[in-house]
Design a protein around this motif. Structure first.
Motif, PDB file in Angstrom:
ATOM      1  N   LYS A 176       0.859  -1.198   0.000  1.00 54.63           N
ATOM      2  CA  LYS A 176       0.000   0.000   0.000  1.00 54.63           C
ATOM      3  C   LYS A 176       0.885   1.234   0.000  1.00 54.63           C
ATOM      4  O   LYS A 176       1.833   1.328   0.780  1.00 54.63           O
ATOM      5  CB  LYS A 176      -0.904  -0.008   1.238  1.00 54.63           C
ATOM      6  CG  LYS A 176      -2.046  -0.998   1.086  1.00 54.63           C
ATOM      7  CD  LYS A 176      -3.058  -0.831   2.175  1.00 54.63           C
ATOM      8  CE  LYS A 176      -4.270  -1.718   1.878  1.00 54.63           C
ATOM      9  NZ  LYS A 176      -4.951  -2.138   3.102  1.00 54.63           N
ATOM     10  N   LEU A 177       0.565   2.111  -0.862  1.00 55.55           N
ATOM     11  CA  LEU A 177       1.371   3.327  -1.024  1.00 55.55           C
ATOM     12  C   LEU A 177       0.413   4.518  -1.024  1.00 55.55           C
ATOM     13  O   LEU A 177      -0.633   4.484  -1.681  1.00 55.55           O
ATOM     14  CB  LEU A 177       2.114   3.245  -2.371  1.00 55.55           C
ATOM     15  CG  LEU A 177       3.500   3.844  -2.477  1.00 55.55           C
ATOM     16  CD1 LEU A 177       4.444   3.237  -1.449  1.00 55.55           C
ATOM     17  CD2 LEU A 177       4.043   3.629  -3.879  1.00 55.55           C
ATOM     18  N   GLU A 178       0.758   5.563  -0.270  1.00 51.79           N
ATOM     19  CA  GLU A 178      -0.096   6.769  -0.273  1.00 51.79           C
ATOM     20  C   GLU A 178       0.730   7.925  -0.822  1.00 51.79           C
ATOM     21  O   GLU A 178       1.809   8.216  -0.310  1.00 51.79           O
ATOM     22  CB  GLU A 178      -0.569   7.062   1.153  1.00 51.79           C
ATOM     23  CG  GLU A 178      -1.604   6.029   1.632  1.00 51.79           C
ATOM     24  CD  GLU A 178      -1.776   5.985   3.131  1.00 51.79           C
ATOM     25  OE1 GLU A 178      -0.784   6.200   3.850  1.00 51.79           O
ATOM     26  OE2 GLU A 178      -2.892   5.733   3.576  1.00 51.79           O
ATOM     27  N   ILE A 179       0.225   8.545  -1.868  1.00 57.23           N
ATOM     28  CA  ILE A 179       0.993   9.614  -2.551  1.00 57.23           C
ATOM     29  C   ILE A 179       0.114  10.868  -2.656  1.00 57.23           C
ATOM     30  O   ILE A 179      -1.070  10.786  -3.008  1.00 57.23           O
ATOM     31  CB  ILE A 179       1.442   9.152  -3.956  1.00 57.23           C
ATOM     32  CG1 ILE A 179       2.371   7.921  -3.819  1.00 57.23           C
ATOM     33  CG2 ILE A 179       2.168  10.295  -4.686  1.00 57.23           C
ATOM     34  CD1 ILE A 179       2.770   7.338  -5.156  1.00 57.23           C
ATOM     35  N   ARG A 180       0.728  11.991  -2.281  1.00 55.77           N
ATOM     36  CA  ARG A 180       0.013  13.282  -2.401  1.00 55.77           C
ATOM     37  C   ARG A 180      -0.241  13.593  -3.870  1.00 55.77           C
ATOM     38  O   ARG A 180       0.589  13.281  -4.705  1.00 55.77           O
ATOM     39  CB  ARG A 180       0.883  14.409  -1.848  1.00 55.77           C
ATOM     40  CG  ARG A 180       0.936  14.558  -0.352  1.00 55.77           C
ATOM     41  CD  ARG A 180       1.786  15.765   0.004  1.00 55.77           C
ATOM     42  NE  ARG A 180       3.147  15.616  -0.464  1.00 55.77           N
ATOM     43  CZ  ARG A 180       3.704  16.460  -1.337  1.00 55.77           C
ATOM     44  NH1 ARG A 180       3.025  17.463  -1.856  1.00 55.77           N
ATOM     45  NH2 ARG A 180       4.959  16.294  -1.686  1.00 55.77           N
ATOM     46  N   GLU A 181      -1.339  14.296  -4.084  1.00 56.39           N
ATOM     47  CA  GLU A 181      -1.598  14.706  -5.473  1.00 56.39           C
ATOM     48  C   GLU A 181      -0.654  15.806  -5.916  1.00 56.39           C
ATOM     49  O   GLU A 181      -0.429  16.058  -7.081  1.00 56.39           O
ATOM     50  CB  GLU A 181      -3.061  15.145  -5.666  1.00 56.39           C
ATOM     51  CG  GLU A 181      -3.514  16.264  -4.763  1.00 56.39           C
ATOM     52  CD  GLU A 181      -4.963  16.692  -5.055  1.00 56.39           C
ATOM     53  OE1 GLU A 181      -5.482  16.305  -6.110  1.00 56.39           O
ATOM     54  OE2 GLU A 181      -5.534  17.388  -4.210  1.00 56.39           O
TER      55      GLU A 181
END
Ligand SMILES: *[C@@H]1O[C@H](CO)[C@@H](O)[C@H](O)[C@H]1NC(C)=O
Ligand SMILES: *[C@@H]1O[C@H](CO)[C@@H](O)[C@H](O)[C@H]1NC(C)=O
Ligand SMILES: *[C@@H]1O[C@H](CO)[C@@H](O)[C@H](O)[C@H]1NC(C)=O
Length: 817
Positions: A138-143
């Motif tokens: 799982k990876l969370e990336i800012r827009e």
């Protein structure tokens, strides 16, 4: 020319490959082997490679030993010298991620002891696929992330090494991300997602990608993981480790819970987003069991035991994750420091037990191998055995010792040895260990049976029962079992002409000697036998002992009266001159006893007499003497009954009758007839006697006249006899001469008797003088004189003839009664 070069090339190649094969050090041999070979596969022909004689392999007990207590992976076929796979060889299991995996085995031969190290280089086979730790990343990336931003991805793990491990990554086709793969030290490959086109949360909230890791094997293997990228609104910073590599060292004997290292990463974000959690990234199961990581403090602690000899260093990958799921990685390298923590291990390779007690000096009785897993001095081992035993350790090839004898063994003294082998290494402090082996000594038949006594003697009363136990002999033999089992037997010999086995028998097991028959003291008084004691060994040993058997006398013989004889019908009449004085010798009772000692000590008593008190008898001499002077009133015919008694317990006795005629004149002889007690003689006997007497009288007269005529011209002394009684020698058993001082006859009587009797069939005697006190000493008949001498000494031949005629007359008249 070209062919020559070719040949040279081939030769060089051959040399090279042989050099590769035949190993690093002399006596060592190396093989290369792919892991996971089938059991029984041939690795190589070790006998050929080492130049060993095929035929001697089994005799020399060729075998494969694993070094130390490790496992045995291969075996040798002693028939053809081939080295074969014995167990599954899994390179990953044996060596993990190590780039070189060498399996150490050992070939041991005995006699002489020889060992060869076998190094098996286990080659990797691409038998493992790359694996991702989690199924989904799982990876969370800012827009707001800009183009070119990189996001580190977790690496895939492949248990294989080298080109068989992960070589490349690919990502599924998409419009936002590409993959950047970079090679790092230690052959690791890391990969990052690179943003190629900005994300827009309003368009897509989530992007899903598939990451594939491929290894370099043929055929290649691969593993995949799904990456879920969540597009976030907020702005954020990834955590940052203070160091990218943490290096620590740790002694191998560190206790559990030791703090190994503390990792730390900082995050610029505020609040929950700045909270960093630590966890192990890709670590092996083993490492996971050895170390723990505190997720919040970043402290790495020891949870398992370290062993330098197993693994000398660890490399742990730590991941720091912040509240937003942004990650960064660091590596912790842990060096394990060697400590002398392994005691030497003593391995008994061979023990020849039991050892025969007659082994020669310096015989090898065992082979001992010592091992110490420590390195440097901690691995240098010295070995010894205790003092005061006839064994020592002699260093053989490296780490091997021969146990040899240094003295003679004697099972009868010490039948087994507890040999303690002590091995000490050179570490500081040194460690040592010991092992006790039990060596027994086997028997050899080296002791003959030994009799407890140097000789045995036994006393047996005569007239014993057959089977009487005479004595018991005993011999001991300290040897073992049948080598020490004693069997007794009689050595054949003769006793008085009869075999000894007819007298005695010996019980072979118990040594009890029995009489086979009843013994007779009068036949033999003692005898000796040799008894053999033999053990049951092969060959048997034996010794012998003399057993003397003494037979003791019993009073089993009554006195035997020689004179007056009781034999036949004859009886004896003594003439006593009327002029005989008191105490003059009248007659003598002569008796013998075949027994000995007290049993033959005879005493004489008059039990009945016609005129009691007229005669006395010497208690031990048997001489009958007049007790008083004769008077006219005395009965002319006197009858005495004499009893002869021995001194045995109980006493035995015999009696005889004596007839005495008190008269000077033979004319009175007819009256003697009345005294005859034997009138039952048959007529035939009577006539026979008459005939015999007539013939012998005639013959005797003739002889005497011839002799007289022949010698009468010589000077002849008077022939006189003392009071001694003439005894026919036929009565004398040969052994009477031995008996002395016991009241029986002496040897001198033998002579006298012989000389004074012409015939052995008749009983008669000369009576010349009744008063022995009046006899001139020189006229007494001396022993040793022959008949010829006697006759020569006669002074007056007429007197002799007269005497002889008188005797014959008397004899004839007695016969006629
Ligand atoms: C050797 O050791 C065993 C047991 O440890 C013991 O029974 C035996 O008596 C010992 N033998 C000698 C000769 O000391
Ligand atoms: C007896 O001794 C012989 C050698 O003399 C040996 O071979 C044998 O084994 C011994 N027997 C026993 C029972 O020890
Ligand atoms: C008896 O033993 C002795 C030595 O002890 C030996 O000299 C002799 O030959 C042996 N006799 C027999 C008959 O074996």
């Amino acid at each position: 020319m070209m062919e020559n070069i070719c040949a040279l090339w081939v030769l060089l190649n051959l040399c090279f490959s042989v050099f590769i094969m035949a190993g690093i050090a002399r006596g060592d041999v190396s093989y290369s082997l792919s892991e996971e070979m089938k059991i029984g596969s041939v690795i190589g022909n070790i006998a050929k490679d080492l130049g060993l004689n095929l035929n001697s392999l089994s005799a020399r007990k060729a075998r494969i030993d694993a070094e130390g207590t490790r496992r045995k992976y291969c075996d040798i076929n002693v028939n053809n010298g081939e080295l074969t796979v014995l167990e599954r060889i899994d390179r990953e299991g044996l060596c993990g991620k190590k780039s070189v995996c060498i399996l150490k085995q050992e070939l041991v031969l005995e006699n002489p002891l020889e060992s060869h190290r076998i190094n098996i280089n286990v080659q990797d086979v691409n038998d493992n696929s790359p694996v991702f730790k989690k199924g989904v990343v799982k990876l969370e990336i800012r827009e707001s992330a800009v183009k070119g931003s990189r996001f580190l991805l977790e690496e895939a793990h492949d248990a294989d090494i080298g080109t068989n491990s992960v070589q490349t990554y690919t990502v599924s086709r998409n419009e936002h991300f590409s993959l950047a793969v970079s090679f790092k030290t230690g052959g690791r490959i890391s990969c990052e997602l690179v943003l190629g086109k900005e994300l827009d949360r309003e368009l897509e909230k989530e992007v899903t990608l598939i990451l594939t890791a491929v290894d370099g094997g043929t055929p290649p293997r691969s593993g995949t993981v799904a990456i879920h990228v969540t597009v976030l609104d907020a702005n954020d910073n990834a955590p940052l480790f203070t160091e990218s590599v943490y290096k620590v060292s740790l002694p191998e004997n560190s206790p559990l819970d030791t703090l190994v290292a503390t990792v730390s990463a900082t995050d610029a974000d505020e609040g929950v987003n700045g909270e960093v959690l630590y966890e192990f990234s890709h670590v092996s199961e083993n490492d996971l069991a050895t170390f723990s990581l505190n997720p919040s403090s970043g402290q790495i602690r020891l949870t398992g035991s370290l062993d330098y000899e197993d693994e000398s260093s660890f490399e742990l990958q730590i991941r720091a994750t912040d509240g937003l799921g942004l990650v960064s990685f660091a590596t912790v390298i842990i060096e394990v420091l060697d400590i002398n923590d392994n005691s030497p291990v003593i391995i008994i390779k061979t023990l020849y037990s039991p050892v025969p007690e007659n082994v020669a000096f310096s015989t090898e009785v065992g082979i001992i191998n010592v091992q110490d897993r420590d390195s440097e001095n901690g691995g240098q081992v010295h070995c010894s055995v205790q003092q005061n035993i006839p064994f020592k350790l002699v260093p053989s090839i490296k780490n091997y010792y021969s146990l040899v004898t240094t003295g003679e063994l004697d099972r009868e003294l010490i039948s087994e040895y507890n040999i303690t082998i002590t091995a000490t290494d050179e570490g500081s402090p040194p460690l040592s260990s010991s092992k006790t082996i039990r060596l027994s000594v086997a028997d050899v038949n080296d002791n003959p049976p030994m009799y407890e006594e140097q000789f045995y003697s036994a006393h047996v009363k005569e007239n014993n029962k057959p089977g009487y136990s005479v004595c018991t002999i005993a011999a001991t033999d300290p040897d073992w079992r049948q080598n020490g089992t004693v069997v007794y037997s009689l050595l054949p010999s003769d006793v008085n002409g009869s075999p000894v086995s007819s007298l005695l028998s010996v019980n072979g097991d118990t040594g009890v000697i029995h009489a086979v028959r009843s013994f007779d003291y009068e036949k033999f008084k003692s005898f000796k036998v040799l008894v053999l004691a033999r053990d049951n060994g092969s060959p048997p040993l034996s010794s012998n002992v003399t057993v003397s058997v003494f037979i003791t006398d019993e009073n089993d013989n009554s006195p035997h009266i020689l004179y007056p004889s009781l034999e036949g019908n004859s009886f004896i009449t003594e003439m006593v001159p009327k002029a005989a004085q008191s105490s003059s010798l009248v007659s003598k009772v002569i008796a013998v006893d075949a027994d000995s000692g007290q049993n033959a000590w005879l005493s004489y008593h008059i039990v009945k007499a016609t005129d009691p008190g007229l005669f006395t008898i010497g208690e031990h001499s048997g001489e009958i003497r007049l007790q008083k002077d004769l008077s006219e009133s005395i009965n002319m015919k006197q009858n005495l009954i004499v009893s002869v008694k021995d001194n045995g317990e109980p006493a035995l006795s015999a009696t005889c009758s004596l007839y005495l005629l008190i008269s000077d004149n033979l004319a009175e002889v007819p009256e003697l007839k009345d005294m005859s007690y034997d009138e039952s003689s048959s007529k035939l006997t009577f006539y026979l006697i008459i005939a015999l007497v007539s013939v012998s009288t005639f013959f005797l007269t003739f002889i005497i006249i011839i002799l007289a005529v022949r010698f009468c011209h010589r000077r002849k002394p008077r022939l006189l006899f003392d009071g001694a009684v003439a005894i026919p020698s036929a009565y004398l058993p040969p052994n009477y001469a031995e008996v002395d001082g016991t009241g029986t006859l002496r040897s001198t009587y033998n002579y006298d008797a012989y000389l004074t009797t012409g015939s052995r069939t008749s009983d008669f005697k000369f009576v010349s003088s009744y008063n022995d006190r009046t006899l001139p000493a020189d006229l007494t008949l001396k022993k040793g004189k022959s008949v010829e001498d006697m006759l020569r000494c006669t002074g007056d031949e007429l007197e002799i003839l007269n005497q002889i005629f008188q005797i014959l007359l008397k004899w004839e008249s007695t016969e006629q009664w």
